[in-house]
Design a protein around this motif. Structure first.
Motif, PDB file in Angstrom:
ATOM      1  N   THR A 102      11.152   0.032  13.375  1.00 22.19           N
ATOM      2  CA  THR A 102      11.177   0.155  11.920  1.00 22.19           C
ATOM      3  C   THR A 102       9.792   0.536  11.426  1.00 22.19           C
ATOM      4  O   THR A 102       8.798  -0.087  11.817  1.00 22.19           O
ATOM      5  N   PHE A 103       9.729   1.553  10.568  1.00 23.58           N
ATOM      6  CA  PHE A 103       8.435   1.998  10.053  1.00 23.58           C
ATOM      7  C   PHE A 103       8.057   1.169   8.829  1.00 23.58           C
ATOM      8  O   PHE A 103       8.826   1.070   7.871  1.00 23.58           O
ATOM      9  N   GLY A 104       6.851   0.578   8.879  1.00 22.83           N
ATOM     10  CA  GLY A 104       6.361  -0.246   7.785  1.00 22.83           C
ATOM     11  C   GLY A 104       4.994   0.228   7.324  1.00 22.83           C
ATOM     12  O   GLY A 104       4.225   0.811   8.087  1.00 22.83           O
ATOM     13  N   LEU A 105       4.695  -0.053   6.068  1.00 18.34           N
ATOM     14  CA  LEU A 105       3.442   0.392   5.470  1.00 18.34           C
ATOM     15  C   LEU A 105       2.244  -0.300   6.114  1.00 18.34           C
ATOM     16  O   LEU A 105       2.210  -1.524   6.232  1.00 18.34           O
ATOM     17  N   GLY A 106       1.254   0.514   6.515  1.00 19.47           N
ATOM     18  CA  GLY A 106       0.049  -0.017   7.136  1.00 19.47           C
ATOM     19  C   GLY A 106      -1.207   0.214   6.322  1.00 19.47           C
ATOM     20  O   GLY A 106      -2.122  -0.592   6.344  1.00 19.47           O
ATOM     21  N   TYR A 107      -1.287   1.354   5.594  1.00 21.15           N
ATOM     22  CA  TYR A 107      -2.429   1.606   4.734  1.00 21.15           C
ATOM     23  C   TYR A 107      -2.108   2.667   3.697  1.00 21.15           C
ATOM     24  O   TYR A 107      -1.101   3.356   3.787  1.00 21.15           O
ATOM     25  N   TRP A 108      -2.987   2.743   2.702  1.00 21.49           N
ATOM     26  CA  TRP A 108      -2.904   3.816   1.705  1.00 21.49           C
ATOM     27  C   TRP A 108      -4.289   4.398   1.478  1.00 21.49           C
ATOM     28  O   TRP A 108      -5.289   3.738   1.722  1.00 21.49           O
ATOM     29  N   GLN A 109      -4.310   5.651   1.024  1.00 21.41           N
ATOM     30  CA  GLN A 109      -5.578   6.314   0.739  1.00 21.41           C
ATOM     31  C   GLN A 109      -5.329   7.541  -0.133  1.00 21.41           C
ATOM     32  O   GLN A 109      -4.189   7.976  -0.286  1.00 21.41           O
TER      33      GLN A 109
END
Length: 146
Positions: A136-143
Motif C-alpha cells: 500500500t502506498f502511503g504519504l512519506g513527504y511533501w515539497q
C-alpha cells in the motif's frame, strides 16, 4: 505565529506567506529566528532552516524549496501553525488523490526514486508516496516542485 494550510500549499506551493523566491531576511521577519539549521554552519549562511518538521531551503539567501519528511508532516513549531487539510503520515495515495479532485485541483503522477510515486498537484507541490510491506502506498513527504 504565521498561519498556513497544506490545502493552500497544494494549490500554490506556498505555506501561507512563505513561498519560493522569498528572501532569507523576509522569512526571518515573518517566522522569527529558526530554532535550528544545518550543523557546521551559521544561521546566516545555512542553506536549510528548520521550523520543527518543516525545512526551508535557501540558495543565495533566497527560498528555493519547502520540504517536510519528519514527524506528522504538519508540525511547523511555534512559528508556523499548519492546518493539515487531509495530510497525515502514511495517508493512502488513493485517499489523497480523491481529496485533490474533490478540492477542484489537478494532479499528475511521476515516478520517484526507488519505488516512490510523486503526485504533483497543480504543477507546484509534490507529495511523495512509498509502499509499505503490504504494497500500500502511503504519504512519506511533501515539497515544492521546482
Amino acid at each position: 505565529m504565521v498561519d498556513a494550510s497544506l490545502l493552500g500549499f497544494a494549490r500554490t506551493g506556498a505555506l501561507g506567506p512563505i513561498r519560493l523566491g522569498l528572501a532569507r531576511d523576509e522569512v526571518e521577519s515573518l517566522l522569527g529566528s529558526p530554532p535550528s539549521w544545518l550543523a557546521n554552519s551559521s544561521k546566516a549562511r545555512s542553506t536549510i532552516w528548520k521550523f520543527e518538521d518543516v525545512e526551508i531551503y535557501f540558495t543565495d539567501h533566497v527560498v528555493t524549496m519547502l520540504f517536510c519528511d519528519a514527524g506528522t508532516l504538519t508540525n511547523g513549531g511555534e512559528a508556523l501553525r499548519i492546518d493539515p487539510w487531509v495530510i497525515r503520515r502514511r495517508l493512502s495515495q488513493a485517499a489523497f488523490e480523491k481529496a485533490v479532485v474533490d478540492a477542484g485541483m489537478s494532479f499528475e503522477r511521476r515516478p520517484g526514486p526507488v519505488d516512490q510515486v510523486h503526485v504533483v498537484v497543480n504543477g507546484v507541490a509534490v507529495f511523495s508516496f512509498d509502499p509499505d510491506a503490504s504494497g500500500t502506498f502511503g504519504l512519506g513527504y511533501w515539497q515544492t516542485d521546482r
